[in-house]
Design a protein around this motif. Structure first.
Motif, mmCIF file in Angstrom:
data_model
loop_
_atom_site.group_PDB
_atom_site.id
_atom_site.type_symbol
_atom_site.label_atom_id
_atom_site.label_comp_id
_atom_site.label_asym_id
_atom_site.label_seq_id
_atom_site.Cartn_x
_atom_site.Cartn_y
_atom_site.Cartn_z
ATOM 1 N N GLY A 25 0.834 -1.197 0.000
ATOM 2 C CA GLY A 25 0.000 0.000 0.000
ATOM 3 C C GLY A 25 0.866 1.243 0.000
ATOM 4 N N GLY A 26 0.579 2.167 0.917
ATOM 5 C CA GLY A 26 1.348 3.407 1.021
ATOM 6 C C GLY A 26 2.543 3.294 1.922
ATOM 7 N N GLY A 27 2.973 2.092 2.215
ATOM 8 C CA GLY A 27 4.101 1.913 3.123
ATOM 9 C C GLY A 27 4.925 0.691 2.797
ATOM 10 N N TRP A 28 5.656 0.243 3.802
ATOM 11 C CA TRP A 28 6.576 -0.888 3.649
ATOM 12 C C TRP A 28 6.403 -1.864 4.800
ATOM 13 C CZ3 TRP A 28 9.474 -1.068 -0.701
ATOM 14 C CH2 TRP A 28 9.621 0.116 -1.423
ATOM 15 N N TYR A 29 6.514 -3.158 4.484
ATOM 16 C CA TYR A 29 6.463 -4.211 5.497
ATOM 17 C C TYR A 29 7.784 -4.956 5.464
ATOM 18 C CZ TYR A 29 5.153 -8.370 8.077
ATOM 19 O OH TYR A 29 5.113 -9.395 8.988
ATOM 20 N N THR A 30 8.320 -5.219 6.651
ATOM 21 C CA THR A 30 9.611 -5.892 6.754
ATOM 22 C C THR A 30 9.584 -6.917 7.881
ATOM 23 O OG1 THR A 30 10.732 -3.845 6.134
ATOM 24 C CG2 THR A 30 12.095 -5.539 7.109
ATOM 25 N N VAL A 31 10.229 -8.041 7.669
ATOM 26 C CA VAL A 31 10.538 -8.980 8.743
ATOM 27 C C VAL A 31 12.047 -8.974 8.866
ATOM 28 C CG1 VAL A 31 10.511 -11.383 9.487
ATOM 29 C CG2 VAL A 31 8.499 -10.404 8.370
ATOM 30 N N ASN A 32 12.518 -8.663 10.069
ATOM 31 C CA ASN A 32 13.948 -8.600 10.337
ATOM 32 C C ASN A 32 14.237 -9.442 11.571
ATOM 33 O OD1 ASN A 32 16.608 -7.948 10.533
ATOM 34 N ND2 ASN A 32 16.301 -5.802 11.047
ATOM 35 N N GLY A 33 14.733 -10.646 11.358
ATOM 36 C CA GLY A 33 14.976 -11.551 12.479
ATOM 37 C C GLY A 33 13.666 -11.954 13.120
ATOM 38 N N ASP A 34 13.522 -11.667 14.419
ATOM 39 C CA ASP A 34 12.317 -12.020 15.158
ATOM 40 C C ASP A 34 11.258 -10.925 15.140
ATOM 41 O OD1 ASP A 34 13.458 -14.444 15.836
ATOM 42 O OD2 ASP A 34 14.217 -13.735 17.766
ATOM 43 N N ASP A 35 11.552 -9.793 14.508
ATOM 44 C CA ASP A 35 10.634 -8.658 14.513
ATOM 45 C C ASP A 35 9.992 -8.415 13.154
ATOM 46 O OD1 ASP A 35 11.016 -8.025 17.203
ATOM 47 O OD2 ASP A 35 12.701 -6.707 16.766
ATOM 48 N N GLN A 36 8.773 -7.895 13.201
ATOM 49 C CA GLN A 36 8.099 -7.427 11.996
ATOM 50 C C GLN A 36 7.862 -5.931 12.170
ATOM 51 O OE1 GLN A 36 4.214 -9.169 11.473
ATOM 52 N NE2 GLN A 36 3.575 -8.712 13.559
ATOM 53 N N GLU A 37 7.765 -5.244 11.042
ATOM 54 C CA GLU A 37 7.619 -3.791 11.087
ATOM 55 C C GLU A 37 6.762 -3.337 9.912
ATOM 56 O OE1 GLU A 37 10.798 -0.411 9.777
ATOM 57 O OE2 GLU A 37 11.372 -1.696 11.445
ATOM 58 N N TYR A 38 5.870 -2.399 10.193
ATOM 59 C CA TYR A 38 5.150 -1.736 9.116
ATOM 60 C C TYR A 38 5.463 -0.256 9.215
ATOM 61 C CZ TYR A 38 1.980 -0.318 5.564
ATOM 62 O OH TYR A 38 1.489 0.202 4.391
ATOM 63 N N VAL A 39 5.803 0.361 8.074
ATOM 64 C CA VAL A 39 6.149 1.776 8.031
ATOM 65 C C VAL A 39 5.178 2.497 7.107
ATOM 66 C CG1 VAL A 39 7.942 3.467 7.508
ATOM 67 C CG2 VAL A 39 8.580 1.207 8.380
ATOM 68 N N ALA A 40 4.479 3.482 7.660
ATOM 69 C CA ALA A 40 3.612 4.353 6.870
ATOM 70 C C ALA A 40 4.419 5.596 6.534
ATOM 71 C CB ALA A 40 2.360 4.719 7.658
ATOM 72 N N VAL A 41 4.540 5.885 5.254
ATOM 73 C CA VAL A 41 5.351 7.007 4.797
ATOM 74 C C VAL A 41 4.454 8.223 4.595
ATOM 75 C CG1 VAL A 41 6.926 7.809 3.005
ATOM 76 C CG2 VAL A 41 6.960 5.406 3.714
ATOM 77 N N ARG A 42 4.834 9.316 5.245
ATOM 78 C CA ARG A 42 4.114 10.584 5.107
ATOM 79 C C ARG A 42 4.977 11.557 4.305
ATOM 80 N NH1 ARG A 42 0.087 10.416 9.403
ATOM 81 N NH2 ARG A 42 -0.406 8.204 9.481
ATOM 82 N N LYS A 43 4.500 12.755 4.091
ATOM 83 C CA LYS A 43 5.199 13.727 3.244
ATOM 84 C C LYS A 43 6.633 14.000 3.724
ATOM 85 C CE LYS A 43 4.875 18.347 1.313
ATOM 86 N NZ LYS A 43 4.095 19.550 1.176
ATOM 87 N N ASP A 44 6.807 14.333 5.002
ATOM 88 C CA ASP A 44 8.137 14.689 5.498
ATOM 89 C C ASP A 44 8.580 13.870 6.703
ATOM 90 O OD1 ASP A 44 6.389 15.731 7.320
ATOM 91 O OD2 ASP A 44 7.356 17.688 7.464
ATOM 92 N N HIS A 45 7.852 12.787 6.993
ATOM 93 C CA HIS A 45 8.206 11.913 8.115
ATOM 94 C C HIS A 45 7.626 10.515 7.878
ATOM 95 C CE1 HIS A 45 4.239 13.546 9.161
ATOM 96 N NE2 HIS A 45 4.067 12.469 9.900
ATOM 97 N N HIS A 46 7.971 9.603 8.765
ATOM 98 C CA HIS A 46 7.425 8.249 8.646
ATOM 99 C C HIS A 46 7.055 7.718 10.028
ATOM 100 C CE1 HIS A 46 11.841 8.000 8.894
ATOM 101 N NE2 HIS A 46 11.636 6.925 9.625
ATOM 102 N N VAL A 47 6.067 6.832 10.029
ATOM 103 C CA VAL A 47 5.519 6.239 11.244
ATOM 104 C C VAL A 47 5.806 4.746 11.190
ATOM 105 C CG1 VAL A 47 3.407 5.786 12.551
ATOM 106 C CG2 VAL A 47 3.680 7.961 11.321
#
Length: 161
Positions: A81-103
């Motif tokens: 969608g409008g972000g990125w999903y990552t699995v890194n080792g034992d952790d998962q992460e979803y990043v929502a990208v905004r205009k000048d920052h990310h969540v």
């Protein structure tokens, strides 16, 4: 625990994060079913970013991180969608990208469904400081066994006396 009020920050938590250097416009909250923000975790990340931890009644945790600039994605990230999903080792992460920052929302793999993590990150909103007031520190305990000059009483009987 998933009430909207349980996801808002108190004014005291926001003020503490500002004093630490967090930029007010980067202070966000998310709605994550079954989790509430742990106010003692609220603070600054990096130079002026914002971070908080959401906890469940059984001790599970999800970390929220909001920072300026573009998201520098890991090689294993996949567009979602409008972000990125990552699995890194034992952790998962979803990043929502905004205009000048990310969540970013980060937690152990499988702890939160990927779709729920995505929805929470994409729905992140600025904190308002309208949450419940931070608890007051406990009142000092009156012991009654200390003399007025502050010295500890001497026990002359028993072990050590």
């Amino acid at each position: 625990m998933s009430s909207r009020r349980g996801t808002e920050l108190s004014r005291a938590a926001m003020d503490r994060a500002r004093r630490q250097g967090a930029a007010p416009e980067l202070m966000y909250v998310v709605d994550l079913p079954g989790y509430e923000v742990a106010e003692q975790s609220v603070g600054v990340i990096n130079d002026e970013g914002f971070g908080a931890v959401y906890i469940s009644p059984d001790g599970k945790h999800v970390e929220l991180r909001v920072d300026r600039g573009p998201y520098v994605r890991a090689a294993a990230s996949e567009r979602d969608g409008g972000g990125w999903y990552t699995v890194n080792g034992d952790d998962q992460e979803y990043v929502a990208v905004r205009k000048d920052h990310h969540v970013r929302l980060i937690c152990p793999v499988g702890q939160v469904d990927r779709a729920v993590l995505k929805q929470a990150a994409q729905g992140a909103r600025p904190a308002t400081g309208t949450g419940p007031p931070a608890p007051l520190p406990p009142a000092p305990v009156e012991r009654g066994d200390l003399p007025p000059n502050g010295e500890a009483p001497v026990q002359r009987t028993g072990p050590g006396g």
